[in-house]
Design a protein around this motif. Structure first.
Motif, PDB file in Angstrom:
ATOM      1  N   PRO A 228      -1.706   0.570  16.796  1.00 37.79           N
ATOM      2  CA  PRO A 228      -1.610   1.777  15.972  1.00 37.79           C
ATOM      3  C   PRO A 228      -1.096   1.457  14.563  1.00 37.79           C
ATOM      4  O   PRO A 228      -1.611   1.999  13.586  1.00 37.79           O
ATOM      5  CB  PRO A 228      -0.624   2.651  16.743  1.00 37.79           C
ATOM      6  CG  PRO A 228      -0.805   2.237  18.167  1.00 37.79           C
ATOM      7  CD  PRO A 228      -1.100   0.766  18.131  1.00 37.79           C
ATOM      8  N   GLU A 229      -0.126   0.557  14.470  1.00 39.95           N
ATOM      9  CA  GLU A 229       0.436   0.213  13.160  1.00 39.95           C
ATOM     10  C   GLU A 229      -0.625  -0.455  12.281  1.00 39.95           C
ATOM     11  O   GLU A 229      -0.772  -0.115  11.112  1.00 39.95           O
ATOM     12  CB  GLU A 229       1.640  -0.730  13.316  1.00 39.95           C
ATOM     13  CG  GLU A 229       2.847  -0.116  14.021  1.00 39.95           C
ATOM     14  CD  GLU A 229       2.631   0.061  15.531  1.00 39.95           C
ATOM     15  OE1 GLU A 229       1.823  -0.698  16.123  1.00 39.95           O
ATOM     16  OE2 GLU A 229       3.246   0.978  16.109  1.00 39.95           O
ATOM     17  N   GLU A 230      -1.360  -1.390  12.874  1.00 41.05           N
ATOM     18  CA  GLU A 230      -2.395  -2.093  12.100  1.00 41.05           C
ATOM     19  C   GLU A 230      -3.476  -1.132  11.609  1.00 41.05           C
ATOM     20  O   GLU A 230      -3.914  -1.208  10.459  1.00 41.05           O
ATOM     21  CB  GLU A 230      -3.039  -3.198  12.963  1.00 41.05           C
ATOM     22  CG  GLU A 230      -2.137  -4.405  13.144  1.00 41.05           C
ATOM     23  CD  GLU A 230      -2.592  -5.308  14.293  1.00 41.05           C
ATOM     24  OE1 GLU A 230      -2.008  -6.394  14.427  1.00 41.05           O
ATOM     25  OE2 GLU A 230      -3.507  -4.943  15.052  1.00 41.05           O
ATOM     26  N   VAL A 231      -3.895  -0.243  12.492  1.00 40.05           N
ATOM     27  CA  VAL A 231      -4.961   0.692  12.126  1.00 40.05           C
ATOM     28  C   VAL A 231      -4.494   1.664  11.044  1.00 40.05           C
ATOM     29  O   VAL A 231      -5.232   1.977  10.110  1.00 40.05           O
ATOM     30  CB  VAL A 231      -5.458   1.436  13.389  1.00 40.05           C
ATOM     31  CG1 VAL A 231      -6.266   2.663  13.016  1.00 40.05           C
ATOM     32  CG2 VAL A 231      -6.291   0.489  14.247  1.00 40.05           C
ATOM     33  N   ALA A 232      -3.260   2.112  11.153  1.00 45.32           N
ATOM     34  CA  ALA A 232      -2.729   3.056  10.165  1.00 45.32           C
ATOM     35  C   ALA A 232      -2.596   2.413   8.786  1.00 45.32           C
ATOM     36  O   ALA A 232      -2.614   3.097   7.772  1.00 45.32           O
ATOM     37  CB  ALA A 232      -1.372   3.588  10.623  1.00 45.32           C
ATOM     38  N   ARG A 233      -2.472   1.063   8.749  1.00 47.02           N
ATOM     39  CA  ARG A 233      -2.349   0.354   7.463  1.00 47.02           C
ATOM     40  C   ARG A 233      -3.699  -0.036   6.878  1.00 47.02           C
ATOM     41  O   ARG A 233      -3.785  -0.416   5.723  1.00 47.02           O
ATOM     42  CB  ARG A 233      -1.536  -0.943   7.664  1.00 47.02           C
ATOM     43  CG  ARG A 233      -0.040  -0.761   7.676  1.00 47.02           C
ATOM     44  CD  ARG A 233       0.655  -2.080   7.397  1.00 47.02           C
ATOM     45  NE  ARG A 233       0.236  -3.147   8.302  1.00 47.02           N
ATOM     46  CZ  ARG A 233       0.861  -3.454   9.444  1.00 47.02           C
ATOM     47  NH1 ARG A 233       1.936  -2.782   9.803  1.00 47.02           N
ATOM     48  NH2 ARG A 233       0.434  -4.429  10.217  1.00 47.02           N
ATOM     49  N   HIS A 234      -4.755   0.015   7.742  1.00 44.19           N
ATOM     50  CA  HIS A 234      -6.078  -0.469   7.351  1.00 44.19           C
ATOM     51  C   HIS A 234      -6.649   0.393   6.219  1.00 44.19           C
ATOM     52  O   HIS A 234      -6.855   1.584   6.382  1.00 44.19           O
ATOM     53  CB  HIS A 234      -6.990  -0.422   8.584  1.00 44.19           C
ATOM     54  CG  HIS A 234      -8.246  -1.205   8.451  1.00 44.19           C
ATOM     55  ND1 HIS A 234      -9.291  -0.793   7.669  1.00 44.19           N
ATOM     56  CD2 HIS A 234      -8.631  -2.381   9.002  1.00 44.19           C
ATOM     57  CE1 HIS A 234     -10.270  -1.676   7.757  1.00 44.19           C
ATOM     58  NE2 HIS A 234      -9.886  -2.656   8.559  1.00 44.19           N
TER      59      HIS A 234
END
Ligand code: ADP
Ligand code: MG
Length: 247
Positions: A228-234
């Motif tokens: 979730p963190e990676e996707v939210a930063r993408h």
């Protein structure tokens, strides 16, 4: 090829006439995981579920526990341990809530284990307790409120005995309180039956809270995948889909 994954979607493309609903989508789900699928309307999310559940892709394959199940009949998909819920629920309106679930049970993996309708109804009541709908077991499905109908849809899927459960916008249209209750029910089901979840969900707070991994679809292609963190930063995901919510 051997793999520890419960589900593997490999290079799936699906055309409907001129519409390319999915393009070369890869996805894997490990046993016990909760994986989220997000993306705008028309991105191909529901089509992905349909292909996992036996609609023939234009190309690519679906493996469940390492076995190729691409294009298999609905009853085979069900008996191998996959169940899904639909965005638009379609219970048997003139049957009781209990018998809707009992019929799903008989269709599913427990069907051979019971000797009659009475036992199937007992099993059904057990599942209805899990989704907190047992008090409505005697009601006609047509008399259920919207949120209750969502829980009946869930119960019908669970009653078939899945190892992998695909939820297509199970929270859509629910109030905050009802969505919270649904989350508690899902947590309970995972604990009791050890079900693996693949969920399509629009409410980002829910996705972020329950998923270990998120796959982002856009125009039928995988735009991003990660925690979730990676996707939210993408950056592209934020631009294409999350907008202000992702910021
Ligand atoms: P999502 O669930 O992400 O909103 P869908 O998978 O329902 O998206 O749809 C993806 C695309 O495929 C859309 O353009 C939709 O109109 C099209 N589509 C889906 N199902 C069919 C079908 N049975 N026949 C023709 N086009 C379809
Ligand atoms: Mg959809």
């Amino acid at each position: 090829m051997m793999s520890g994954q419960l589900l593997e979607v490999r290079g799936v493309t699906k055309n409907f006439g001129g519409v390319q609903a999915l393009t070369g989508v890869d996805l894997s789900v490990g046993r016990g995981e909760v994986v989220g699928v997000i993306g705008p309307n028309g991105a191909g999310k529901s089509t992905l579920f349909s292909v996992i559940c036996g609609i023939k892709p234009t190309s690519g394959s679906i493996l469940f526990k390492g076995v190729d199940i691409t294009g298999n009949a609905a009853c085979d998909i069900c008996h191998c341990g996959i169940a899904r819920t639909f965005q638009l629920t379609k219970p048997f309106l003139q049957l009781s809530v209990r018998d809707n679930v009992a019929s799903a049970f008989l269709f599913g993996r427990g069907g051979q284990k019971v000797s009659g309708l009475r036992e199937a109804r007992e099993e059904a009541m057990g599942v209805l307790r899990e989704v907190k709908l047992d008090h409505r077991g005697g009601a006609l499905a047509s008399d259920l409120l919207f949120a209750e109908r969502r829980r009946l849809e869930l119960a019908r899927a669970v009653a078939t005995g899945p190892e992998l459960l695909l939820l297509d916008e199970a929270m859509a249209g629910l109030s905050t309180g009802e969505a919270q209750e649904m989350l508690e029910i899902l947590a309970g089901l995972r604990q009791k039956y050890g079900i693996t979840l693949l969920v399509i969900e629009h409410i980002m707070k829910v996705v972020m809270a329950i998923c270990q991994k998120i796959v982002v679809l856009n125009y039928g292609s995988k735009l991003a995948e990660g925690t979730p963190e990676e996707v939210a930063r993408h950056k592209e995901v934020v631009a294409a889909y999350l907008g202000d919510e992702g910021a």
